[in-house]
Design an enzyme around this catalytic site. Structure first.
Site, PDB file in Angstrom:
ATOM      1  N   PRO A   2       0.996  -1.077   0.074  1.00  0.00           N
ATOM      2  CA  PRO A   2      -0.034  -0.082  -0.031  1.00  0.00           C
ATOM      3  C   PRO A   2       1.053   1.147  -0.088  1.00  0.00           C
ATOM      4  CG  PRO A   2      -0.646  -1.436   1.794  1.00  0.00           C
ATOM      5  CD  PRO A   2       0.634  -2.128   1.185  1.00  0.00           C
ATOM      6  N   GLU A   3       0.586   2.233  -0.775  1.00  0.00           N
ATOM      7  CA  GLU A   3       1.063   3.520  -0.872  1.00  0.00           C
ATOM      8  C   GLU A   3       0.029   4.577  -0.313  1.00  0.00           C
ATOM      9  OE1 GLU A   3       3.456   4.005  -4.598  1.00  0.00           O
ATOM     10  OE2 GLU A   3       3.276   1.963  -4.771  1.00  0.00           O
ATOM     11  N   HIS A  91      -5.713 -13.879   9.586  1.00  0.00           N
ATOM     12  CA  HIS A  91      -4.331 -13.243   9.951  1.00  0.00           C
ATOM     13  C   HIS A  91      -4.497 -12.139  10.416  1.00  0.00           C
ATOM     14  CE1 HIS A  91      -2.625 -15.952   6.865  1.00  0.00           C
ATOM     15  NE2 HIS A  91      -3.655 -15.489   5.824  1.00  0.00           N
ATOM     16  N   ARG A 110       1.902 -11.315   6.228  1.00  0.00           N
ATOM     17  CA  ARG A 110       3.135 -11.295   6.307  1.00  0.00           C
ATOM     18  C   ARG A 110       3.943 -10.592   7.593  1.00  0.00           C
ATOM     19  NH1 ARG A 110       6.338 -10.651   0.740  1.00  0.00           N
ATOM     20  NH2 ARG A 110       8.169 -11.371   2.215  1.00  0.00           N
ATOM     21  N   ARG A 153      23.045  15.337  -5.832  1.00  0.00           N
ATOM     22  CA  ARG A 153      23.085  13.929  -5.767  1.00  0.00           C
ATOM     23  C   ARG A 153      23.184  13.070  -7.095  1.00  0.00           C
ATOM     24  NH1 ARG A 153      19.411  12.157  -1.105  1.00  0.00           N
ATOM     25  NH2 ARG A 153      19.323  14.347   0.070  1.00  0.00           N
TER      26      ARG A 153
END
Ligand code: ZN
Length: 281
Positions: A2-3, A91, A110, A153
Site C-alpha cells: 500500500p502507498e 491473519h 506477512r 545527488r
C-alpha cells in the site's frame, strides 16, 4: 504494497465510522505489531478514549484519541484494516472494538505492519520529522523544493523519489507513473534535471497520486479496502506492470528494468535514458 492512495482510500472510508466513537478495546494478538511497546501499555494508553480524528501522514494512519494520544499505524507489505462488525478475519494481528461502531481488524499475512504510540503534539511532530519529508499535497511541496533536495545527488532519481524523506507516501507504483508523466527516465541522476523538469515531476507526483485515490487504490497484490473490495487503479496504469504493451502516448513498447532493486517500467521514447557515464564515473 500500500502507498499513499491506498492508505488514503482506507482512511476516507474508516474515518466516518470511527470518529466520535470510543475505543473500548484493543486486542493485540501479535505483540510484534507494537514492539518494543508492551501490548498492555498500549491498552492502558488507548482504551476508553474517544476517537478525535483519523488522519494520514505519508503512508501512516494517525488515529488521534482524546488528550493528544496518537496511534500511528503502518500497513507495510500486506497489512490491511477491515471493518467487520462480527466474524473472524484471517491473519488478524490486532482487533479494535469501538462502542457503537463495530470492530476493525488489522489483518496482515506477512506481519510487517506496525503500531506505534505518540503522546502529545510535540512527540507526534518528532515522530514524523524523523521519518518523513514533505506531504505531496502540501504547499511546501514545490519544484524548487524538490530541486533543492536533489542538488548534488548522483544516484538515480527513482530511489530518490522512493525515499520517504524526499516526499512522503510515494512507493514503487506511483514513482513509475510519476516519472513517466514527467518524461524523466528513472536512471537519471537525481541532481541532473533541469528546473522545469523538477516542476513537471512535482506535478506528476501529485497527478499520479490523485489518479490513484480517484480509483480507490491499486490492487495488484493484497490491497483491499475496509469492506474487502479491490481498488481499480491497476487497470489505469500508464507504464507500471505494462511490459510489452504500447505506450499510451507514443506507441513504443513499454520495457521493464530494475532500478535500485525494484521492478521499474519505462517508455524509452517518452523518458530518454541518461547518456552513458564515463568509465569509473
Ligand atoms: Zn512513450
Amino acid at each position: 504494497m500500500p502507498e499513499l492512495p491506498e492508505v488514503e482510500t482506507i482512511r476516507r472510508q474508516l474515518a466516518p465510522r470511527v470518529v466520535g466513537a470510543t475505543l473500548t478495546e484493543i486486542d493485540v494478538r501479535d505483540p510484534r505489531w507494537c514492539a518494543p511497546l508492551d501490548p498492555l501499555a498500549l491498552r492502558d494508553a488507548l482504551e476508553g478514549r474517544r476517537v478525535e480524528a483519523l488522519g494520514r501522514r505519508g503512508k501512516y494512519f494517525d488515529l488521534e484519541l482524546e488528550d493528544e494520544v496518537h496511534l500511528l499505524i503502518h500497513l507495510r507489505m500486506t497489512g490491511t484494516l477491515l471493518y467487520r462488525p462480527d466474524g473472524e478475519v484471517p491473519h488478524t494481528r490486532v482487533l479494535f472494538a469501538f462502542d457503537g461502531a463495530g470492530r476493525v481488524a488489522f489483518a496482515d499475512p506477512r506481519r510487517f505492519g506496525t503500531g506505534e504510540l505518540a503522546i502529545g503534539h510535540e512527540a507526534l511532530e518528532e515522530f514524523f520529522a524523523a521519518r518523513l519529508g514533505v506531504e505531496p499535497f502540501d504547499d511546501a511541496f514545490t519544484g524548487a523544493a524538490l530541486r533543492a533536495r536533489a542538488r548534488g545527488r548522483r544516484g538515480p532519481i527513482k530511489p530518490f523519489l522512493l525515499d520517504q524523506r524526499t516526499v512522503a507516501g510515494v512507493g514503487n507504483i506511483y514513482a513509475d507513473e510519476a516519472l513517466f508523466r514527467a518524461g524523466v527516465h528513472p536512471l537519471r541522476p537525481a541532481g541532473s534535471l533541469r528546473p522545469v523538469q523538477y516542476a513537471r515531476l512535482r506535478d506528476a507526483v501529485r497527478e499520479s497520486l490523485e489518479a490513484g485515490i480517484a480509483a480507490r487504490g491499486a490492487s495488484i497484490d493484497d490491497f483491499r479496502d475496509i469492506d474487502g473490495a479491490r481498488g481499480s487503479f491497476q487497470d489505469r496504469f500508464l507504464v507500471h506492470l505494462r511490459e510489452g504493451e504500447p505506450c499510451t502516448v507514443c506507441g513504443t513498447e513499454i520495457r521493464k528494468t530494475v532500478v535500485g532493486g525494484r521492478g521499474t517500467y519505462v517508455c524509452v521514447r517518452c523518458q530518454p535514458p541518461p547518456r552513458r557515464r564515463r568509465t569509473g564515473a
